[in-house]
Each structure stands twice: as structure tokens, then as C-alpha cells.
Write an enzyme that holds these catalytic residues in place. Structure first.
Site, PDB file in Angstrom:
ATOM      1  N   HIS A   1     -12.646  -8.722   9.904  1.00  0.00           N
ATOM      2  CA  HIS A   1     -11.374  -9.097   9.275  1.00  0.00           C
ATOM      3  C   HIS A   1     -11.431 -10.554   8.821  1.00  0.00           C
ATOM      4  O   HIS A   1     -12.046 -11.396   9.480  1.00  0.00           O
ATOM      5  CB  HIS A   1     -10.225  -8.889  10.274  1.00  0.00           C
TER       6      HIS A   1
ATOM      7  N   GLU B   1      -9.522  -5.109   1.551  1.00  0.00           N
ATOM      8  CA  GLU B   1      -8.425  -6.046   1.797  1.00  0.00           C
ATOM      9  C   GLU B   1      -8.659  -7.332   1.009  1.00  0.00           C
ATOM     10  O   GLU B   1      -9.357  -8.231   1.494  1.00  0.00           O
ATOM     11  CB  GLU B   1      -8.360  -6.406   3.287  1.00  0.00           C
TER      12      GLU B   1
HETATM   13  P1  PGA Z   1      -0.744  -7.734   6.255  1.00  0.00           P
HETATM   14  O1  PGA Z   1      -2.175  -7.704   6.962  1.00  0.00           O
HETATM   15  O2  PGA Z   1      -0.286  -6.304   6.139  1.00  0.00           O
HETATM   16  O3  PGA Z   1       0.083  -8.538   7.163  1.00  0.00           O
HETATM   17  O4  PGA Z   1      -0.953  -8.355   4.911  1.00  0.00           O
HETATM   18  C1  PGA Z   1      -3.117  -6.740   6.676  1.00  0.00           C
HETATM   19  C2  PGA Z   1      -4.334  -7.094   7.466  1.00  0.00           C
HETATM   20  O5  PGA Z   1      -4.610  -8.290   7.639  1.00  0.00           O
HETATM   21  O6  PGA Z   1      -5.036  -6.219   7.945  1.00  0.00           O
END
Ligand code: PGA
Length: 275
Positions: A106, A179
């Protein structure tokens, strides 16, 4: 409509096990009242802080409704079971505490813990060896034209480095979460905007193309590729309707009771429209 993954990444929330169980209760209420046919997200994966894993696993296993729908995962893992690593959590510990999935790479781990591609690669290998299903994150830092060569280069580089030397068999489950870092709420003081559905679809297509080339068409066609970044109750319908994204990874919005309720309410409404 194929069933999708709804992954909740609770990050460093909530502050107590009691509050974690309250969030679980919100999910239980929502799935108990699910409209029929059930909402498009059939697989709910909760990634709590690992301190709560064991307790949550006990509660989930003791409850038929929860056990049927929810699977637990962790937000990180170390890559060895037996080294002396102060503060480390091994794959075996996670499994024994009830985790079936593990989020790896992440952007917040890269930002705060300086995780490198080498470390991410070791973690993915350790997860696979220990039968934990990896959910690996890839995404570009800055918002750019998704058709640009730079975006393609950035994503392919991450995939090449993070998955170096990794072999997958046709039956293995392996999940990629696309992401875009710029869209994650934590990088926007909690006020991020998700990427547009068109661009998400293009990026997921690009990732699937890479998987097909690197592994096989068969693996690529079955691999769940999710979107994450500022998904909330207000916009989740958009992603529920995407025929390209195999689900969503929700961070911030899944840690707030009201937002969590809204997510399920919206899904229920989407569902009505479809039936
Ligand atoms: P968020 O985070 O939905 O708060 O943007 C997603 C993530 O970091 O996995």
C-alpha cells in the site's frame, strides 16, 4: 452480473476492539437485510488492524450470517516466519489469527515505512508460500493522462518489480488493486476524488494486459482487479456498475459507521434498479 469484491481497508482505525466490533455490527445489519437477489458485491473482505484479527475471527466464526459473507485479511505481513524481527508479524501468525488475505505494498506503507519493491516482492512470495491471498496495490503518484506512455511505464515497472520471479498457477487466487495514489483520501486530507470510471476501466485493462503477457490469458481473465481511491457511499454505485473493475477497496469510508451504512444502502438501491 458477476459477483464483485468489496474490500474494507480499515488502516489504523478504529482505536479500540469494541469500536471494531461496532463496525462489524453495521456490516452484519446491512448484510442481514440484503435485498434479493443480493447486492453485486458477494465477497466482503475486511482488513482490520491485526490487533483485532483474532477477536474478530472468533466473532465471525460464531455467527452464521457473518461467517457466510465476510473473510478477514491483514494490512501487511513480514516475509519470514522465524526471524527475530521486533514488531514484525509473520504470515503464520496472521493465518492462525484468522486472516485469509493480506494487503501488500500500500502507498502508505511505502510513504511511512519506506517499503521498497524488494520488500513488497518478498512479502508477496511469503504470502503465497503460506497460503495467504495477496492483494497487491499498484498506482501512479500523480494524475496524468492515462493514455500517456509515462502512466503505462510507471504501472508496468511496479508490476515487473513487485512480481519479479513470482509464479502463479491457473488455480491460484491473486488480487491486484489499482489505487492511483493521488486519489487516495489520506493523500488529500481526507477529501480525495476518485478517478473517472473511463480511466479506471482503461487502467484495469492495461493491468490485465500485463498479467496476460506475464502469466497467461487464462490467469488474466480470472484475476480480480479492483479499484481503490476515495470510494464512498456517494460514488460506490458507479463502481458497482463497472463491467471492468472486479470490485473496490474502500479505506476511510469503511471506518465510519454512517458512511459504511450509506455504502450498503446505496448498493441496495443500485440492486433494485438492476432487478
Ligand atoms: P480511501 O483509501 O478509500 O480512504 O481513499 C483507499 C486505500 O488507501 O486503500
Amino acid at each position: 452480473m458477476t459477483k464483485k469484491y468489496l474490500v474494507f481497508n480499515w488502516k489504523m482505525s478504529p482505536s479500540s476492539a469494541e469500536e471494531a466490533l461496532e463496525l462489524l455490527e453495521v456490516i452484519k445489519e446491512a448484510i442481514s437485510q440484503e435485498a434479493r437477489p443480493s447486492n453485486p458485491f458477494s465477497k466482503i473482505i475486511v482488513l482490520p488492524p491485526c490487533l483485532y484479527l483474532y477477536l474478530m475471527n472468533q466473532i465471525i466464526n460464531a455467527d452464521k450470517v457473518l461467517a457466510k459473507k465476510i473473510t478477514l485479511g491483514a494490512q501487511d505481513v513480514f516475509w519470514h516466519n522465524r526471524w527475530a524481527v521486533t514488531g514484525g508479524i509473520s504470515p503464520k501468525m496472521l493465518k492462525n489469527a484468522g486472516a485469509r488475505y493480506v494487503l501488500i505494498g500500500h502507498s502508505e506503507r511505502q510513504q511511512y515505512f519506506k517499503e521498497t519493491a524488494y520488500m513488497i516482492n518478498q512479502k508477496i512470495k511469503a504470502a503465497l508460500v503460506n497460503n495467504l491471498i495477496p492483494i497487491i496495490c499498484v498506482g501512479e503518484k500523480e494524475k496524468r493522462d492515462v493514455d500517456s506512455f509515462l502512466v503505462k511505464k510507471c504501472i508496468f515497472e511496479q508490476l515487473n518489480n513487485n512480481l519479479a520471479g513470482i509464479k502463479l498457477n491457473a488455480g491460484d487466487t491473486f488480487i491486484i488493486a489499482y489505487e492511483p495514489i493521488w486519489a487516495i483520501s489520506s493523500h488529500n486530507q481526507g477529501q480525495g476524488q476518485p478517478e473517472s470510471l473511463d480511466d479506471i476501466n482503461k487502467m484495469i485493462g492495461l493491468i490485465r494486459f500485463w498479467v496476460a503477457r506475464r502469466f497467461s490469458e487464462n490467469i488474466a481473465s480470472k484475476m480480480p482487479i479492483l479499484y481503490g481511491g476515495s470510494v464512498t457511499g456517494a460514488n460506490i454505485n458507479l463502481f458497482a456498475q463497472s463491467s471492468v473493475a472486479d470490485g473496490v477497496l474502500v479505506g476511510r469510508a469503511s471506518t465510519k459507521k454512517q458512511e459504511l451504512k450509506k455504502i450498503f444502502q446505496k448498493l441496495k438501491r443500485t440492486n433494485k434498479k438492476f432487478t
